[in-house]
Design an enzyme around this catalytic site. Sequence first.
Site, PDB file in Angstrom:
ATOM      1  N   CYS A 101      35.566  -3.508   7.132  1.00  0.00           N
ATOM      2  CA  CYS A 101      34.286  -3.376   8.190  1.00  0.00           C
ATOM      3  C   CYS A 101      34.464  -2.462   8.978  1.00  0.00           C
ATOM      4  O   CYS A 101      33.762  -2.019   9.772  1.00  0.00           O
ATOM      5  CB  CYS A 101      34.463  -4.852   8.779  1.00  0.00           C
ATOM      6  SG  CYS A 101      34.254  -6.259   7.955  1.00  0.00           S
ATOM      7  N   HIS A 161      32.630  -5.121  18.256  1.00  0.00           N
ATOM      8  CA  HIS A 161      32.540  -5.517  16.716  1.00  0.00           C
ATOM      9  C   HIS A 161      31.919  -7.155  16.678  1.00  0.00           C
ATOM     10  O   HIS A 161      31.086  -7.108  15.864  1.00  0.00           O
ATOM     11  CB  HIS A 161      33.849  -5.571  16.574  1.00  0.00           C
ATOM     12  CG  HIS A 161      33.838  -6.067  14.753  1.00  0.00           C
ATOM     13  ND1 HIS A 161      33.294  -5.077  14.023  1.00  0.00           N
ATOM     14  CD2 HIS A 161      34.627  -6.631  14.247  1.00  0.00           C
ATOM     15  CE1 HIS A 161      33.504  -5.584  12.612  1.00  0.00           C
ATOM     16  NE2 HIS A 161      34.396  -6.634  12.851  1.00  0.00           N
ATOM     17  N   HIS A 167      26.399  -9.342   9.844  1.00  0.00           N
ATOM     18  CA  HIS A 167      27.467  -8.326   9.825  1.00  0.00           C
ATOM     19  C   HIS A 167      27.638  -7.703   8.414  1.00  0.00           C
ATOM     20  O   HIS A 167      27.815  -8.208   7.227  1.00  0.00           O
ATOM     21  CB  HIS A 167      28.991  -9.321  10.088  1.00  0.00           C
ATOM     22  CG  HIS A 167      29.899  -8.715   9.844  1.00  0.00           C
ATOM     23  ND1 HIS A 167      30.104  -7.176   9.600  1.00  0.00           N
ATOM     24  CD2 HIS A 167      31.355  -8.868  10.025  1.00  0.00           C
ATOM     25  CE1 HIS A 167      31.414  -6.767   9.877  1.00  0.00           C
ATOM     26  NE2 HIS A 167      32.091  -7.769   9.854  1.00  0.00           N
TER      27      HIS A 167
END
Length: 396
Positions: free
Chosen positions: A156, A289, A324
């Site tokens: 990520c 995040h 996400h």
Amino acid sequence: MAKRVVITGMGIVSAIGVGKDAHLCALMKGESGVGKIRYLQTKHADIPVGEVKMSDDEMKLLLGIAPESVITRTPLMGKIALKEAMQDSGITDASRVAFINGTTVGGMEKSEKYYMDFFEGKKTDYIAAHDCGAGTDMIAETFGKFDLITTLSTACSSAVNSIIMGGDLIRSGRVEAAIVGGAESLSKFHLNGFNTLMILDRKVCNPFDAQRNGLNLGEGAAYIVLESEESAKTRNANILCELKGYGNACDAFHQTASSPTGEGAYLAMKKALEDAGLNPEQIDYVNAHGTGTGNNDLCESVSIQRLFGEKIPHFSSTKSFTGHATSAAGGIETVISILALLNDFVPGCCQFQSPIEETGLVPVKGCLKNVNLQNVMNNSFGFGGNDSSCIFSKIR
């Protein structure tokens, strides 16, 4: 002396739209793109995701690609974003530009579909499109011969790490321009994987909320065009902002979980501040995040509190808008951060209700407009504790 790195173009596609203007509009209005699965073929129809609202065939039509062409979903989205970024910057000659793409899934959404055919001896051209590098090449091939093409895969944090690599290449004089970011499609592999970890929310996620229940997966692509200031001025490009600083740290605490002290996140943000020559109080907004999981949001809250002390800047997560997008998340959220910087607004956590008990931090709840932003920070944290942070600043 290291060269000053500026941004001269951006391109983006995600669950909330195609292009910068569509994203600015959705963020201002607080319109989430997370919803029911439409395109991914899975039995888990109850899991909400942030899908790009186009089929593969519709993206091919938009790009002028023949319907029978063998190309997977990740590079289709990547081509759309890359085209906008290049047009926005006015770059027409790719031979002087590096292309650094952050991705992990690659063409997996097709190879997993035809996997058994391959073992049964049936021919499928999609096997060759499986790996990440093949997807990067597919994205790049439309736009000419780049000076350098490479793929970064750090889960990520992939897209933000591509920004860091591009910044290093320009600062060192290796290239004058670099197009950086990431692209990632949804696949059964990572939908099932995250579902096995039991961290997928069955509603639109609510990052930094005490009652958060997990994340929504998403997909998309986003790139920014980095240039040395000299290069941008030489070709009379429109300079949007500056890549002021960046940092990466790996705490290696756990394969998937963040450190309880937020060590990797703290070090990444601290390094970015030091690299930018800024103090913590000079950061006006942090695009966190903020996945919506119990572990990440607590640990990131702890690291933010640890770094900024009593003067916490505006912060929020935009994953309740886009989902996400894993390896592409940092690219998407970089473009969102720059849109916020240029338009003096802060996107909110659109589902937030109550703060995490351990820290009491309250993110921006709804869109804040007419906010004087000078420096914004974007965080992307990957599995294994590979954490990265970038700072973007208005040109002074």
